[in-house]
Enzyme design. Sequence first.
Site, PDB file in Angstrom:
ATOM      1  N   HIS A  79      14.902  94.632 -73.428  1.00 18.96           N
ATOM      2  CA  HIS A  79      13.872  95.508 -72.840  1.00 18.96           C
ATOM      3  C   HIS A  79      12.639  94.642 -72.580  1.00 18.96           C
ATOM      4  O   HIS A  79      12.254  93.849 -73.430  1.00 18.96           O
ATOM      5  CB  HIS A  79      13.601  96.614 -73.869  1.00 18.96           C
ATOM      6  CG  HIS A  79      12.453  97.515 -73.615  1.00 18.96           C
ATOM      7  ND1 HIS A  79      12.060  97.943 -72.365  1.00 18.96           N
ATOM      8  CD2 HIS A  79      11.593  98.113 -74.494  1.00 18.96           C
ATOM      9  CE1 HIS A  79      11.023  98.772 -72.490  1.00 18.96           C
ATOM     10  NE2 HIS A  79      10.718  98.875 -73.765  1.00 18.96           N
ATOM     11  N   ASP A 165      14.481  99.837 -78.763  1.00 22.37           N
ATOM     12  CA  ASP A 165      13.579 100.929 -79.181  1.00 22.37           C
ATOM     13  C   ASP A 165      14.332 102.128 -79.776  1.00 22.37           C
ATOM     14  O   ASP A 165      13.809 102.814 -80.665  1.00 22.37           O
ATOM     15  CB  ASP A 165      12.754 101.425 -77.985  1.00 22.37           C
ATOM     16  CG  ASP A 165      11.589 100.506 -77.665  1.00 22.37           C
ATOM     17  OD1 ASP A 165      11.081  99.850 -78.587  1.00 22.37           O
ATOM     18  OD2 ASP A 165      11.183 100.460 -76.491  1.00 22.37           O
TER      19      ASP A 165
HETATM   20 FE1  FEO Z   1       9.437 100.112 -75.216  1.00 27.77          FE
HETATM   21 FE2  FEO Z   1       9.024  98.891 -78.281  1.00 27.77          FE
HETATM   22  O1  FEO Z   1       8.883  98.892 -76.452  1.00 27.77           O
END
Ligand code: FEO
Length: 406
Positions: A79, A165
């Site tokens: 991500h 996440d």
């Molecule tokens: Fe969506 Fe922990 O970043």
Amino acid sequence: MKRPIKGNVSWVGKTDWELRRFHGNELSTEHGSSYNAYLVEEEKTVLIDTVWAPYAEEFVANLEAEGVLNKIDSIVVNHGEVDHSGALPALMRKIPNTPIYCTANAVKSLKGQYHADWDFHVVKTGDKLPVGNGKELVFVEMPMLHWPDSMATYLTGDNILFSNDAFGQHYAVSGLFNDEADPCTLEYEAMKYYANILTPLSPLVRKKLDEIIAMNLPIDIIATSHGVIWRDNPGQIIEKYAKWCRVYQENQITIVYDTMWSGTRHLAEAIAEGIVAADSSVAVKVFNIAKSDENDVLTEVFRSKAVLAGSPTNARGILHSMAGFLYLVKEMKFQGKFAAAFGCYGWSGEGVGILNTMLDDAGFARLGEGLKVLWSPDEETRKKALDFGKNFAEECRKAASEGAEN
Ligand code: FEO
């Protein structure tokens, strides 16, 4: 410092004890957080994610001190958000030619943020990266959980799901694993994380959970990118997500208000008494939003079957604390919750009507036109508020049982 997870997998992240606000100022994190990065050291060495930018130099120095920096064969970026990719620029200055495995959308987010053209290798669900010793990393795209670029990575052999996440919590704790953390704080922070970040994406969470369950992967460990790693019964957090992503509610009614000269506060308290008098099984929670943490109150709304919103009329409107909070509530796209409004006024009295409109816009099933009280409540209007609370509790109970029958 490298800390063992399982087999040849280690944690190389950063515990952020002092974090109190996240996503700029949008999210409170009273228990801190962590940015979990992992190192897989089989015949190939693979780094999975990095840490937030302020800790980039420390992160790279640690990898160097552990003697692994120059052994990294590839990097997986699950991500691109800066709390996980923020150390990439410092890292790539040291090992510039290392291939980066990520989704096509992550290439966009990384290029957009860092303006660098690293050696990107785009992966899709089911693609595999062999790491040696008979093990491989399998990629699973997780679009909109919670960015379009998100994915998870699964390590065969050790059965570890690096979920990024998903399943995380903003929780700084000395032990790395769920069985080493305070269970109440952990459960609360996991729910707060879901309520504040994932609620609007619940339909996608449902779909993705079904897909992951259908893949029938043995999962021994869920290694998240924030907070503790789920080692003891990792299925428990999947089961919680399976509940939270459906129309989730507990037997709770939350009253949220702001007040100028305590009139609307007196109404809130009398309404609460009325609810308890009508149905003592309901947990009633009351918050002055101007004096409360919005993300904690949002978590209470998440677990509630109904919400009462109160504000006095001020300048033909409502108090801005309530307007801001209801804006936040609307973003969550809650479903299946009842609501009503209340408030005092002295002159024009638009407040309750405005609250009604905002509750409708936020997707609540509104029960009635609300309670408007001219000037400060006296004994008679206090009784009216008490009855309003009783009726509301009864209406909620009735509407819920009718819904259950249909
Ligand atoms: Fe969506 Fe922990 O970043």
